[in-house]
Write a protein that holds these residues in place. Structure first.
Motif, short mmCIF file in Angstrom:
data_model
loop_
_atom_site.label_atom_id
_atom_site.label_comp_id
_atom_site.label_asym_id
_atom_site.label_seq_id
_atom_site.Cartn_x
_atom_site.Cartn_y
_atom_site.Cartn_z
N THR A 12 68.97 33.24 148.33
CA THR A 12 69.20 31.99 149.04
C THR A 12 67.89 31.49 149.61
O THR A 12 67.14 32.26 150.21
N ASN A 23 72.74 37.11 145.18
CA ASN A 23 72.00 35.87 144.91
C ASN A 23 70.74 35.86 145.75
O ASN A 23 70.55 36.73 146.61
N TYR A 65 66.50 33.38 136.75
CA TYR A 65 67.22 32.75 137.85
C TYR A 65 67.53 31.29 137.55
O TYR A 65 66.73 30.58 136.94
N CYS A 111 68.95 27.94 139.80
CA CYS A 111 69.18 27.50 141.18
C CYS A 111 70.10 26.29 141.21
O CYS A 111 69.98 25.38 140.38
N THR A 148 70.97 28.03 146.42
CA THR A 148 71.35 29.37 145.98
C THR A 148 70.93 29.57 144.53
O THR A 148 71.21 28.73 143.68
N CYS A 149 70.26 30.68 144.27
CA CYS A 149 69.80 30.99 142.91
C CYS A 149 70.46 32.28 142.46
O CYS A 149 70.49 33.26 143.20
#
Ligand code: NAG
Ligand code: NAG
Ligand code: NAG
Ligand code: NAG
Ligand code: NAG
Ligand code: NAG
Ligand code: NAG
Length: 374
Positions: A52, A50, A193, A195, A224-225
């Motif tokens: 962040t 991920n 992405y 989020c 967090t993506c």
């Protein structure tokens, strides 16, 4: 090192993988382009990957706060390539950005209410991009100014960080009154992405440069993506072709392996258009400009079996770029094959095993990640 551009076939890139055990000829189905991975946000090849985004409030100001914003790319093999990330969010209230160090918003917005001192940005949903390398020292921030480029975690953890500082006005001035920004969006570059919401987490502890004292952020929140290939594009972006020493037939990439919708926009290899200025410039939406091929993939990976002995087999891989807009510097290639758990030699490139994960355990396959030299 850059990938072979079809326009310049003299620079074809090869590398050779030698593996220990005798190769059974059923492997073609086992090798695949990683970008053909499932259409979910969950990536079995990198289940914890991920990006962040961490906001550390470093000080409260009379009308808001100063925060250091750090983005960490925790993805094993997915880097953020040129032209870099674009980060957006919505302010919860009437916040403005007084100043920004190490990054900038793409638009100032309507700051007409302010007399004298004008904020850097008054938009309700600011869009932030990294600064380009070479900005004056006083506009820099640690880990900033790389044109939004971030290496993947597996490639180079120290280059997988990007950071900037933001001074927020008309915001809360204590950890009780501050409102977390909402609706974060990340382009990296192009879509893909998603989020989650900002969450307050234990305050980050920093070590002073002499490492003799610890300081602490006044408040920290994380976002967090995660990446989904399906969101990025419904089509894969690479295909695999195959040949071997024992048979003259080359098994090509399937027709339209990456979709043929863009076929009308593709460019013939000898077209005069290729001399046009700016044709090689990457776009923020990451849209490729492809050379016309029957597969219409930006990247072709060719797997050629060179030798196959009792003790080992040897494969030459050639990777070809058909996208005029990207040079794919610092690329990575992920390959999956049952025998790759016992690689004996990889010529010309760095590699690193990715752990075999539960969901693919049943095939006993192990993954290989191949890096360019840089
Ligand atoms: C917040 O993000 C940082 C990296 O940006 C990470 O090291 C930390 O573990 C995260 N904290 C939580 C609670 O997720
Ligand atoms: C965030 O997005 C949701 C859904 O799209 C929307 O309802 C909400 O108003 C947005 N919040 C802000 C602060 O823009
Ligand atoms: C807010 O700050 C106070 C002290 O300034 C601290 O006791 C409290 O735990 C903090 N709350 C949060 C959510 O960080
Ligand atoms: C070579 O491969 C092709 C395609 O897979 C196959 O049809 C042909 O029979 C093979 N020839 C030999 C001599 O194995
Ligand atoms: C890619 O490389 C070529 C030759 O090195 C250069 O002319 C071109 O500007 C580069 N394009 C990008 C998008 O970096
Ligand atoms: C890897 O190959 C070596 C010989 O090259 C062999 O001794 C070893 O047992 C193999 N390990 C596995 C896990 O297959
Ligand atoms: C996956 O493989 C490892 C080692 O071969 C084994 O220990 C583990 O139990 C396997 N997990 C599953 C879910 O099959």
């Amino acid at each position: 090192m850059e990938l072979d551009n079809q326009a310049n076939p003299a620079h074809k890139i090869h590398h050779v993988v030698t593996c220990c055990s005798w190769l059974k000829f059923t492997f073609l189905a086992m090798l695949f382009c990683v970008l053909v991975s499932p259409a979910a946000a969950y990536d079995p090849l990198d289940p914890t990957g991920n990006i962040t985004i961490k906001w550390d409030v470093m000080s409260w100001t009379p009308d808001g706060y100063v925060a250091a914003v750090t983005m960490n790319n925790f993805q094993m093999y997915r880097q953020i390539a040129n032209p870099g990330w674009t980060l957006g969010w919505s302010w919860a209230k009437k916040e403005v950005i007084w100043t920004m160090v190490g990054a900038q918003t793409t638009e100032q917005g309507d700051c007409s209410k302010f007399k004298g001192n004008t904020p850097h940005c008054c938009k309700k949903t600011p869009t932030v991009v990294d600064l380009l390398p070479g900005v004056p020292y006083n506009q820099q921030f640690s880990n900033c100014c790389k044109g939004g480029v971030m290496a993947s975690w597996g490639q180079d953890p120290s280059a997988s960080v990007s950071a900037f500082q933001v001074s927020v006005g008309q915001g809360g001035t204590s950890n009780k009154t501050v409102k977390l920004p909402k609706n974060f969006t990340l382009l990296g570059p192009g879509p893909g992405y998603t989020c989650g919401p900002a969450k307050v987490v234990p305050s980050t502890v920093f070590l002073t440069p002499d490492r003799r004292r610890k300081t602490q952020a006044l408040m920290t929140w994380n976002v967090t993506c995660t990446y989904s290939q399906f969101l990025a594009s419904k089509n894969p972006s690479c295909c695999v072709s195959f040949s071997s020493f024992y048979n003259d037939t080359v098994v090509p990439c399937p027709s339209c392996a990456c979709g043929c919708r863009n076929k009308k926009d593709c460019i013939k290899g000898d077209s005069k258009l290729l001399k046009k200025a700016g044709i090689n410039t990457p776009r923020k939406d990451n849209a490729p400009l492809l050379q016309c091929t029957h597969h219409m993939c930006p990247i072709r990976v060719h797997w050629h079996v060179k030798q196959n002995y009792k003790d080992y087999w040897r494969v030459k891989m050639a990777i070809t770029n058909f996208n005029y807009r990207l040079n794919y510097t610092e690329w990575t290639l992920v390959a999956q094959h049952p025998n790759l758990n016992n690689i004996t030699q990889v010529f010309s490139f760095d590699y690193k095993p990715l752990v075999a994960y539960q969901s693919i355990n049943d095939t006993a396959s192990v993954l290989l990640i191949v890096f360019s030299i840089f």
